[in-house]
Design an enzyme around this catalytic site. Structure first.
Site, PDB file in Angstrom:
ATOM      1  N   LYS A 136     -13.861  -5.809   9.555  1.00 38.79           N
ATOM      2  CA  LYS A 136     -14.370  -4.783   8.635  1.00 38.79           C
ATOM      3  C   LYS A 136     -15.855  -4.515   8.906  1.00 38.79           C
ATOM      4  O   LYS A 136     -16.304  -3.368   8.841  1.00 38.79           O
ATOM      5  CB  LYS A 136     -14.160  -5.224   7.189  1.00 38.79           C
ATOM      6  CG  LYS A 136     -12.681  -5.276   6.801  1.00 38.79           C
ATOM      7  CD  LYS A 136     -12.522  -5.969   5.467  1.00 38.79           C
ATOM      8  CE  LYS A 136     -11.096  -6.006   4.987  1.00 38.79           C
ATOM      9  NZ  LYS A 136     -10.930  -6.921   3.841  1.00 38.79           N
ATOM     10  N   GLY A 193      -5.070  -4.367  -3.195  1.00 39.13           N
ATOM     11  CA  GLY A 193      -4.080  -4.099  -4.230  1.00 39.13           C
ATOM     12  C   GLY A 193      -3.435  -2.745  -4.011  1.00 39.13           C
ATOM     13  O   GLY A 193      -3.992  -1.879  -3.332  1.00 39.13           O
ATOM     14  N   ILE A 203     -13.005   0.869  -2.960  1.00 41.31           N
ATOM     15  CA  ILE A 203     -14.445   1.186  -2.976  1.00 41.31           C
ATOM     16  C   ILE A 203     -14.769   2.218  -1.896  1.00 41.31           C
ATOM     17  O   ILE A 203     -14.459   1.989  -0.727  1.00 41.31           O
ATOM     18  CB  ILE A 203     -15.307  -0.069  -2.700  1.00 41.31           C
ATOM     19  CG1 ILE A 203     -14.817  -1.255  -3.519  1.00 41.31           C
ATOM     20  CG2 ILE A 203     -16.772   0.203  -2.982  1.00 41.31           C
ATOM     21  CD1 ILE A 203     -15.441  -2.577  -3.073  1.00 41.31           C
ATOM     22  N   VAL A 254     -11.410  -0.507   4.707  1.00 40.64           N
ATOM     23  CA  VAL A 254     -12.454  -1.452   4.299  1.00 40.64           C
ATOM     24  C   VAL A 254     -12.729  -1.290   2.808  1.00 40.64           C
ATOM     25  O   VAL A 254     -13.003  -0.188   2.339  1.00 40.64           O
ATOM     26  CB  VAL A 254     -13.775  -1.221   5.070  1.00 40.64           C
ATOM     27  CG1 VAL A 254     -14.784  -2.310   4.737  1.00 40.64           C
ATOM     28  CG2 VAL A 254     -13.542  -1.156   6.565  1.00 40.64           C
ATOM     29  N   VAL A 310       0.836  -1.209   0.000  1.00 40.92           N
ATOM     30  CA  VAL A 310       0.000   0.000   0.000  1.00 40.92           C
ATOM     31  C   VAL A 310       0.869   1.257   0.000  1.00 40.92           C
ATOM     32  O   VAL A 310       0.627   2.194  -0.774  1.00 40.92           O
ATOM     33  CB  VAL A 310      -0.961  -0.003   1.215  1.00 40.92           C
ATOM     34  CG1 VAL A 310      -1.780   1.284   1.247  1.00 40.92           C
ATOM     35  CG2 VAL A 310      -1.882  -1.213   1.167  1.00 40.92           C
ATOM     36  N   GLU A 316     -10.530   5.492   5.011  1.00 43.31           N
ATOM     37  CA  GLU A 316     -11.334   4.939   3.914  1.00 43.31           C
ATOM     38  C   GLU A 316     -10.748   3.632   3.387  1.00 43.31           C
ATOM     39  O   GLU A 316     -11.475   2.711   3.013  1.00 43.31           O
ATOM     40  CB  GLU A 316     -11.415   5.971   2.771  1.00 43.31           C
ATOM     41  CG  GLU A 316     -12.238   5.546   1.591  1.00 43.31           C
ATOM     42  CD  GLU A 316     -13.713   5.382   1.932  1.00 43.31           C
ATOM     43  OE1 GLU A 316     -14.367   6.376   2.273  1.00 43.31           O
ATOM     44  OE2 GLU A 316     -14.217   4.237   1.879  1.00 43.31           O
TER      45      GLU A 316
HETATM   46  N1  NAP Z   1      -2.305  -4.998   0.683  1.00 39.15           N
HETATM   47  C1  NAP Z   1      -3.537  -4.564   0.425  1.00 39.15           C
HETATM   48  O1  NAP Z   1      -4.061  -4.752  -0.678  1.00 39.15           O
HETATM   49  C2  NAP Z   1      -4.311  -3.826   1.479  1.00 39.15           C
HETATM   50  C3  NAP Z   1      -5.632  -3.396   1.191  1.00 39.15           C
HETATM   51  C4  NAP Z   1      -6.330  -2.662   2.148  1.00 39.15           C
HETATM   52  C5  NAP Z   1      -5.729  -2.383   3.369  1.00 39.15           C
HETATM   53  N2  NAP Z   1      -4.461  -2.852   3.627  1.00 39.15           N
HETATM   54  C6  NAP Z   1      -3.857  -2.528   4.915  1.00 39.15           C
HETATM   55  O2  NAP Z   1      -2.737  -1.673   4.675  1.00 39.15           O
HETATM   56  C7  NAP Z   1      -1.742  -1.916   5.643  1.00 39.15           C
HETATM   57  C8  NAP Z   1      -0.420  -2.243   4.948  1.00 39.15           C
HETATM   58  O3  NAP Z   1      -0.548  -3.417   4.176  1.00 39.15           O
HETATM   59  P1  NAP Z   1       0.567  -3.836   3.113  1.00 39.15           P
HETATM   60  O4  NAP Z   1      -0.027  -4.972   2.350  1.00 39.15           O
HETATM   61  O5  NAP Z   1       1.056  -2.658   2.379  1.00 39.15           O
HETATM   62  O6  NAP Z   1       1.720  -4.387   4.090  1.00 39.15           O
HETATM   63  P2  NAP Z   1       3.229  -4.737   3.702  1.00 39.15           P
HETATM   64  O7  NAP Z   1       3.366  -4.904   2.236  1.00 39.15           O
HETATM   65  O8  NAP Z   1       3.633  -5.845   4.596  1.00 39.15           O
HETATM   66  O9  NAP Z   1       4.048  -3.397   4.117  1.00 39.15           O
HETATM   67  C9  NAP Z   1       4.296  -3.056   5.445  1.00 39.15           C
HETATM   68  C10 NAP Z   1       5.339  -1.951   5.480  1.00 39.15           C
HETATM   69  O10 NAP Z   1       5.503  -1.520   6.824  1.00 39.15           O
HETATM   70  C11 NAP Z   1       6.870  -1.578   7.192  1.00 39.15           C
HETATM   71  N3  NAP Z   1       6.943  -2.011   8.593  1.00 39.15           N
HETATM   72  C12 NAP Z   1       6.410  -3.123   9.143  1.00 39.15           C
HETATM   73  N4  NAP Z   1       6.665  -3.157  10.472  1.00 39.15           N
HETATM   74  C13 NAP Z   1       7.406  -2.063  10.728  1.00 39.15           C
HETATM   75  C14 NAP Z   1       7.988  -1.532  11.916  1.00 39.15           C
HETATM   76  N5  NAP Z   1       7.903  -2.169  13.083  1.00 39.15           N
HETATM   77  N6  NAP Z   1       8.651  -0.365  11.822  1.00 39.15           N
HETATM   78  C15 NAP Z   1       8.779   0.286  10.645  1.00 39.15           C
HETATM   79  N7  NAP Z   1       8.229  -0.151   9.496  1.00 39.15           N
HETATM   80  C16 NAP Z   1       7.558  -1.317   9.547  1.00 39.15           C
HETATM   81  C17 NAP Z   1       7.523  -2.593   6.271  1.00 39.15           C
HETATM   82  O11 NAP Z   1       8.896  -2.262   6.166  1.00 39.15           O
HETATM   83  P3  NAP Z   1       9.902  -3.140   5.231  1.00 39.15           P
HETATM   84  O12 NAP Z   1       9.420  -2.898   3.827  1.00 39.15           O
HETATM   85  O13 NAP Z   1      11.247  -2.580   5.487  1.00 39.15           O
HETATM   86  O14 NAP Z   1       9.724  -4.568   5.687  1.00 39.15           O
HETATM   87  C18 NAP Z   1       6.732  -2.379   4.981  1.00 39.15           C
HETATM   88  O15 NAP Z   1       7.310  -1.360   4.220  1.00 39.15           O
HETATM   89  C19 NAP Z   1      -2.292  -3.040   6.546  1.00 39.15           C
HETATM   90  O16 NAP Z   1      -2.923  -2.452   7.638  1.00 39.15           O
HETATM   91  C20 NAP Z   1      -3.312  -3.719   5.670  1.00 39.15           C
HETATM   92  O17 NAP Z   1      -4.325  -4.355   6.396  1.00 39.15           O
HETATM   93  C21 NAP Z   1      -3.751  -3.562   2.711  1.00 39.15           C
END
Ligand code: NAP
Length: 455
Positions: free
Chosen positions: A230, A327, A161, A157, A39, A154
Site C-alpha cells: 500500500k 470491510g 478512506i 488502500v 467486497v 481508490e
Molecule cells: N475484504 C476487505 O475488507 C478488503 C478491503 C480492501 C480491499 N480488498 C481487496 O478486494 C479484493 C477482494 O477481497 P475480498 O475480501 O472480497 O475477497 P473474497 O471474499 O475472497 O472474494 C473473492 C471473490 O472472487 C471470486 N474468485 C476468486 N478467484 C476466482 C477465479 N479464479 N475466478 C472467478 N472468481 C474468482 C470468489 O468466488 P467464490 O465466491 O465463488 O469463491 C469470490 O467471490 C482483494 O483484492 C482485496 O485485497 C478487500
C-alpha cells in the site's frame, strides 16, 4: 461553466444517439463484476441502494449485468439472479455491451489477465486489488492510457478512506514531503489487543485468526508486506515517481513482545506498525516497521481495524485521513465512488481524464532514513558495572540517552531499556555492533524507532 454543461449534454446526447435512445431516458451502462466475496457483495448491495442517486448524478443508470465467481452454486451475501452469475470470464470480457468492469477477485492471476483483456476491449476498470496495483500498476495504467479508458483503484488502500483521489487530484498543487500512517488493519488489531490486554503476540494472533480478523496464513499482514504494498501505491502517487516494493524497508510485528508493549506504556507511548515515506530534495526513503508513538500523537489513537494517514504538503501543511480500512460496505463505498467518477467521465466523453502523474524516477535511499530516537531493549548479566559499560558505549558514539529503565528479570539477568536522543541510522548500527561485543550483554532483544510527538 457553460462549456462544461454543454459538454455534458452533448456527451450524453451522443451516447443516447449511439444507443438509439430518446432525450429524457437514462441510458443503461452495463457493469461486469469480477468476484462476489466480501467486497463484491458490498458493491452489489451499495449499487442497489444508490442506483437512483447515481443516475441523478451522472445521467446514466448502472446495471450489474454479470457477476463472475468460482462457484455459481455457493450461497451469497446478496441475492443474484441465476442469469447474472457466471464462472466464465469471457461472458463479461467478451460482451461488448459491458462497458465497465469491477475487479474484486484479489491476488495476481487471473485478475491481472482479466483486467488487461478488459482494457484492451475498451472497458473501464475499477479494482480494489492492492497486490495487483503494487506489483503491476505501471503495466495496467500504461495499457489504460493506450486504450483511453479509466482505471481507478481508490479501494485498494485504506478501504473507505479517500486517499488516492486526494493525492492524485486535490493535493497536486503541493510538493508532498511526507506520508505516514497505519494502513494495515490486522496488525493494528493485534497491536491494539496486545496493548489493551498485555497478552503476547502469538496468543493475540491466534484469537484474531479465530475471529476472522487475520488470515490462516497471516504472513502478508504480520510481516509488513501488505502495508509495504500500500505504501508503494501511495508513494508513487504522492511523489510522482515509480516506486517498487523492493524500495520499501520492511520489518513486521512478529518480534514485538508483551515486554515491549509494557515498556512502551511506561515510556508514554504505544507500538504501531507505521508505514512512512519521505521525499527529501528528490530522494525517497520508505519504511514499514513497528514504531513507538507518543500517546499525544493522533496516530496513537488509531485502534483496531481503523486506518489513518498523515500527509504533509509544502502548501497544505499537515493533513490527516482517518476511517475504516476494510470491510464489505466501507470498501464498496470507495469502489462505488470510482464507479460514479467513471460514469461522469463516460457521460462527458472524457475517459482517461487523470493520467498517471508518475513522471520521474527519484532515487531511493535504501540505507539511512532520517535521524530518529530509538528504543532498545536488551538483557544483560545482572552484575555491578554493566550499566556503566553500556553508558560508555553510547557516550563514545556521542549519542545521549534520553531515558533508561532497568529491571531485574530473574536470578542473574536484568533487562535494560534505553531510549536515545535522535541518532542517525548508521551511528545506531555502529552502537548495536559494539554492544553486541560486550561480554555481559546476553542479547539485544528489540530495536524500534520512536516517533516525534504530535506533528
Ligand atoms: N475484504 C476487505 O475488507 C478488503 C478491503 C480492501 C480491499 N480488498 C481487496 O478486494 C479484493 C477482494 O477481497 P475480498 O475480501 O472480497 O475477497 P473474497 O471474499 O475472497 O472474494 C473473492 C471473490 O472472487 C471470486 N474468485 C476468486 N478467484 C476466482 C477465479 N479464479 N475466478 C472467478 N472468481 C474468482 C470468489 O468466488 P467464490 O465466491 O465463488 O469463491 C469470490 O467471490 C482483494 O483484492 C482485496 O485485497 C478487500
Amino acid at each position: 461553466m457553460d462549456d462544461g454543461a454543454a459538454g455534458t449534454r452533448d456527451g450524453r446526447a451522443a451516447l443516447r444517439e449511439s444507443h438509439g435512445e430518446d432525450e429524457g431516458t437514462h441510458m443503461d451502462v452495463n457493469i461486469g463484476l469480477l468476484g462476489c466475496g466480501t467486497v463484491g457483495a458490498g458493491v452489489v448491495e451499495l449499487m442497489r441502494r444508490r442506483a437512483d442517486k447515481i443516475t441523478g448524478m451522472t445521467g446514466l443508470r448502472p446495471t450489474i449485468a454479470r457477476v463472475l465467481v468460482r462457484d455459481v452454486g455457493k450461497p451469497r451475501a446478496v441475492v443474484l439472479s441465476a442469469g447474472q452469475l457466471t464462472n466464465d470470464p469471457q461472458e463479461i470480457i467478451g460482451d461488448p455491451d459491458i462497458r465497465v468492469v469491477i475487479e474484486t477477485i484479489g491476488g495476481i492471476e487471473p485478475a491481472r489477465s482479466l483486467i488487461l483483456q478488459a482494457i484492451r476491449a475498451g472497458k473501464h476498470v475499477i479494482t480494489a486489488n492492492k497486490d495487483l496495483i503494487a506489483l503491476h500498476g505501471a503495466e495496467i495504467i500504461a495499457a489504460a492510457e493506450g486504450a483511453r479508458v479509466d482505471v481507478l483503484y481508490e479501494a485498494a488502500v485504506g478501504g473507505a478512506i479517500p486517499l488516492i483521489r486526494p493525492l492524485r487530484e486535490s493535493l497536486t498543487a503541493n510538493d508532498i514531503t511526507d506520508i505516514k500512517g497505519i494502513i494495515n488493519g490486522t496488525t493494528n488489531y493485534i497491536l491494539s489487543k496486545m496493548t489493551a490486554t498485555g497478552a503476547d503476540f502469538s496468543a493475540v494472533l491466534r484469537e484474531a485468526q479465530e475471529l476472522g480478523y487475520a488470515e490462516a496464513d497471516p504472513s502478508s499482514d504480520v510481516d509488513g508486506l501488505d502495508a509495504a504494498r500500500k505504501l508503494t501505491i501511495l508513494s508513487s502517487i504522492a511523489f510522482h515517481s515509480a516506486v517498487n516494493l523492493a524500495d520499501v524497508q520492511v520489518t513486521g510485528i512478529r518480534a514485538v513482545t508483551a515486554r515491549d508493549v509494557y515498556y512502551a506504556r511506561e515510556l508514554g507511548t504505544v507500538i504501531k506498525l507505521l508505514a512512512a515515506a519521505s521525499d527529501r530534495d528528490g530522494e525517497l526513503t520508505l519504511h514499514v516497521r513497528p514504531t513507538l508513538i507518543p500517546q499525544d500523537h493522533p496516530l496513537a489513537h488509531v485502534s483496531d481495524a481503523y486506518n489513518a494517514l498523515y500527509v504533509r504538503g509544502d502548501a497544505s501543511g499537515d493533513l490527516m485521513f482517518f476511517g475504516r480500512g476494510a470491510g464489505s460496505l466501507p470498501t464498496a463505498s470507495a469502489v462505488i465512488g470510482d464507479v460514479i467518477e467513471v460514469l461522469r467521465n463516460v457521460s462527458q466523453s472524457v475517459p482517461g481524464r487523470v493520467r498517471t502523474l508518475v513522471h520521474s524516477h527519484k532515487p531511493v535511499n535504501h540505507n539511512a532514513g532520517e535521524p530518529a530516537r530509538h528504543y532498545l531493549r536488551m538483557t544483560v548479566a545482572d552484575r555491578p558495572g554493566v550499566f556503566g559499560q553500556i553508558a560508555g558505549i553510547f557516550g563514545d558514539a556521542e549519542v545521549s540517552m534520553e531515558t533508561v529503565l532497568q529491571k531485574r528479570v530473574d536470578e542473574g539477568r536484568a533487562e535494560v531499556v534505553v531510549v536515545t536522543h535522535e541518532v542517525p541510522a548508521a551511528r545506531l548500527a555502529a552502537i548495536l555492533d559494539t554492544l553486541g561485543g560486550l561480554p555481559d550483554l546476553a542479547r539485544i532483544e528489540t530495536s524500534m524507532p520512536v516517533e516525534r510527538g504530535a506533528y
